[in-house]
Design a protein around this motif. Structure first.
Motif, short mmCIF file in Angstrom:
data_model
loop_
_atom_site.label_atom_id
_atom_site.label_comp_id
_atom_site.label_asym_id
_atom_site.label_seq_id
_atom_site.Cartn_x
_atom_site.Cartn_y
_atom_site.Cartn_z
N PRO A 191 0.83 -1.21 0.00
CA PRO A 191 0.00 0.00 0.00
C PRO A 191 0.86 1.26 0.00
CG PRO A 191 0.09 -0.94 2.20
CD PRO A 191 0.76 -1.93 1.28
N GLN A 192 0.24 2.37 -0.36
CA GLN A 192 0.92 3.66 -0.37
C GLN A 192 0.83 4.37 0.97
OE1 GLN A 192 2.62 4.87 -3.34
NE2 GLN A 192 2.34 2.66 -3.54
N LEU A 193 -0.07 3.88 1.84
CA LEU A 193 -0.31 4.54 3.12
C LEU A 193 -0.93 3.54 4.08
CD1 LEU A 193 -0.76 7.07 5.00
CD2 LEU A 193 -2.92 7.42 3.76
N VAL A 194 -0.56 3.66 5.36
CA VAL A 194 -1.18 2.86 6.42
C VAL A 194 -1.82 3.80 7.44
CG1 VAL A 194 -0.79 1.24 8.33
CG2 VAL A 194 0.43 0.93 6.16
N ILE A 195 -3.07 3.52 7.78
CA ILE A 195 -3.75 4.22 8.87
C ILE A 195 -3.99 3.19 9.96
CG2 ILE A 195 -5.76 5.57 9.56
CD1 ILE A 195 -6.25 6.22 6.64
N PRO A 224 4.35 6.02 4.55
CA PRO A 224 3.78 6.91 5.58
C PRO A 224 2.73 6.20 6.42
CG PRO A 224 2.90 7.46 3.41
CD PRO A 224 3.95 6.41 3.19
N VAL A 225 2.70 6.56 7.70
CA VAL A 225 1.75 5.96 8.64
C VAL A 225 1.03 7.08 9.38
CG1 VAL A 225 1.45 4.44 10.63
CG2 VAL A 225 3.25 3.96 8.95
N ILE A 226 -0.30 7.02 9.38
CA ILE A 226 -1.12 7.95 10.15
C ILE A 226 -1.68 7.20 11.35
CG2 ILE A 226 -3.22 9.35 10.14
CD1 ILE A 226 -2.76 9.84 7.16
N MET A 227 -1.49 7.75 12.54
CA MET A 227 -1.92 7.11 13.78
C MET A 227 -3.27 7.67 14.23
SD MET A 227 0.87 5.34 14.07
CE MET A 227 0.64 4.55 15.66
N ILE A 228 -4.20 6.79 14.60
CA ILE A 228 -5.49 7.23 15.13
C ILE A 228 -5.68 6.64 16.53
CG2 ILE A 228 -6.61 7.57 12.91
CD1 ILE A 228 -7.88 4.87 13.13
N THR A 229 -6.31 7.42 17.39
CA THR A 229 -6.54 6.97 18.76
C THR A 229 -7.72 7.70 19.35
OG1 THR A 229 -5.58 6.73 20.97
CG2 THR A 229 -4.94 8.67 19.69
N ALA A 230 -8.30 7.12 20.37
CA ALA A 230 -9.45 7.74 21.03
C ALA A 230 -9.01 8.80 22.03
CB ALA A 230 -10.28 6.68 21.75
N TYR A 260 -0.89 12.49 13.11
CA TYR A 260 -1.64 11.97 14.25
C TYR A 260 -3.10 12.41 14.12
CZ TYR A 260 -3.08 11.83 19.22
OH TYR A 260 -3.74 11.60 20.40
N LEU A 261 -4.03 11.49 14.34
CA LEU A 261 -5.44 11.78 14.12
C LEU A 261 -6.27 11.31 15.31
CD1 LEU A 261 -7.19 12.91 11.76
CD2 LEU A 261 -7.57 10.53 11.08
N PRO A 262 -6.69 12.22 16.20
CA PRO A 262 -7.51 11.81 17.35
C PRO A 262 -8.96 11.55 16.95
CG PRO A 262 -7.18 14.18 17.40
CD PRO A 262 -6.36 13.66 16.24
N LYS A 263 -9.58 10.57 17.59
CA LYS A 263 -11.01 10.32 17.39
C LYS A 263 -11.79 11.11 18.43
CE LYS A 263 -10.42 5.80 17.69
NZ LYS A 263 -10.64 4.34 17.70
N PRO A 264 -13.00 11.57 18.08
CA PRO A 264 -13.65 11.44 16.77
C PRO A 264 -13.00 12.37 15.75
CG PRO A 264 -14.98 12.81 18.20
CD PRO A 264 -13.85 12.29 19.05
N PHE A 265 -12.99 11.95 14.49
CA PHE A 265 -12.31 12.74 13.47
C PHE A 265 -13.27 13.17 12.37
CE2 PHE A 265 -12.51 8.80 11.29
CZ PHE A 265 -11.99 7.83 12.13
N ASP A 266 -12.86 14.22 11.67
CA ASP A 266 -13.64 14.75 10.56
C ASP A 266 -13.23 14.04 9.28
OD1 ASP A 266 -13.49 17.07 8.20
OD2 ASP A 266 -15.35 17.11 9.37
N VAL A 283 -9.68 13.71 7.14
CA VAL A 283 -9.01 12.42 6.93
C VAL A 283 -8.63 12.25 5.45
CG1 VAL A 283 -9.27 9.92 7.00
CG2 VAL A 283 -10.12 11.31 8.88
N ILE A 284 -9.56 12.56 4.56
CA ILE A 284 -9.32 12.41 3.12
C ILE A 284 -8.17 13.32 2.67
CG2 ILE A 284 -10.30 12.78 0.83
CD1 ILE A 284 -13.02 11.92 2.04
N LYS A 285 -8.20 14.57 3.10
CA LYS A 285 -7.13 15.51 2.73
C LYS A 285 -5.79 15.05 3.28
CE LYS A 285 -10.14 19.57 2.40
NZ LYS A 285 -10.48 20.89 2.98
N LEU A 286 -5.81 14.55 4.52
CA LEU A 286 -4.57 14.09 5.14
C LEU A 286 -4.01 12.87 4.41
CD1 LEU A 286 -2.57 14.41 7.46
CD2 LEU A 286 -4.07 13.00 8.87
N CYS A 287 -4.89 11.97 4.01
CA CYS A 287 -4.45 10.78 3.27
C CYS A 287 -3.85 11.17 1.92
CB CYS A 287 -5.62 9.83 3.06
SG CYS A 287 -6.16 8.97 4.56
N GLN A 288 -4.47 12.10 1.22
CA GLN A 288 -3.93 12.52 -0.07
C GLN A 288 -2.58 13.19 0.10
OE1 GLN A 288 -5.35 11.73 -3.12
NE2 GLN A 288 -3.26 12.32 -3.71
#
Length: 210
Positions: free
Chosen positions: A52-56, A81-87, A105-111, A115-120
């Motif tokens: 993959p090109q990205l891991v979340i 690249p790796v994006i981390m998500i957590t509560a 870094y992406l805290p939950k709850p997320f918009d 998320v889409i912009k960050l992934c791109q």
């Protein structure tokens, strides 16, 4: 160029099936190709096979947690690249993930739009890092050719300025991560550190104009 014209495969790793479903649906609608799994060990296998090109990935998971997965990815696939998500909206944890080499870094709850912009942005950053070494080789070849034809002093100065620019670009693309920047540049582990130290020691002091 649209997302569908490029390989934008994203791997989602989370032991919460509802989170996987929400992210997969949103990213699929944004023309990403989505893979998913619920644990770190399976994620490693899927990265090996699917590239993959990205891991979340979530941080809080049973077995191999997100931080352990991040460390494994950085060791085996340093350009991924790796994006981390957590509560937990924990600034100390966010800082730690960046220090360990996470893209963001992406805290939950997320918009979802965020998320889409960050992934791109993450996928684009990976592509730029992959393209930089070839671009660097082409420019250096041109400089070398001009050097052997004429004005050596100007070309030497140009080469140094260009090298500084490329280093700054590599550091920007890797968000200041020196080890990853070195890999982008195709240099040895200590070369970047030596060059940065040399430029710092030999830079001319700037004076403020009154």
């Amino acid at each position: 160029m649209s997302h569908s014209d490029m390989d934008n495969t994203v791997l989602i790793v989370d032991d919460d099936s509802s989170i996987r479903w929400v992210l997969a649906r949103a990213l699929s609608n944004a023309q990403f190709k989505v893979l998913s799994c619920d644990n770190g060990q399976q994620a490693i296998s899927m990265i090996e096979s699917a590239r993959p090109q990205l891991v979340i990935t979530d941080i809080q998971m049973s077995g191999m947690d997100g931080l352990e997965l991040l460390a494994s990815i950085n060791q085996q696939w340093p350009d991924l690249p790796v994006i981390m998500i957590t509560a937990y909206a924990d600034t100390d944890l966010a800082t730690k993930t960046h220090e360990l080499g996470a893209f963001d870094y992406l805290p939950k709850p997320f918009d979802i739009n965020h998320v889409i912009k960050l992934c791109q942005r993450a996928v684009d950053s990976k592509r730029e890092r992959q393209e930089l070494p070839l671009w660097l080789q082409q420019i250096e070849k041109k400089i070398d050719s001009e050097y052997h034809q004429g004005n050596s002093e100007i070309l030497i100065e140009m080469q140094q300025q260009f090298e500084e620019f490329v280093v700054e670009s590599a550091l920007r693309l890797t968000q200041g991560h020196k080890q990853k920047a070195s890999k982008v540049l195709g240099w040895g582990r200590n070369t970047l550190t030596r060059k940065l130290k040399y430029w710092q020691e030999h830079s001319e002091p700037r004076t403020e104009e009154e």
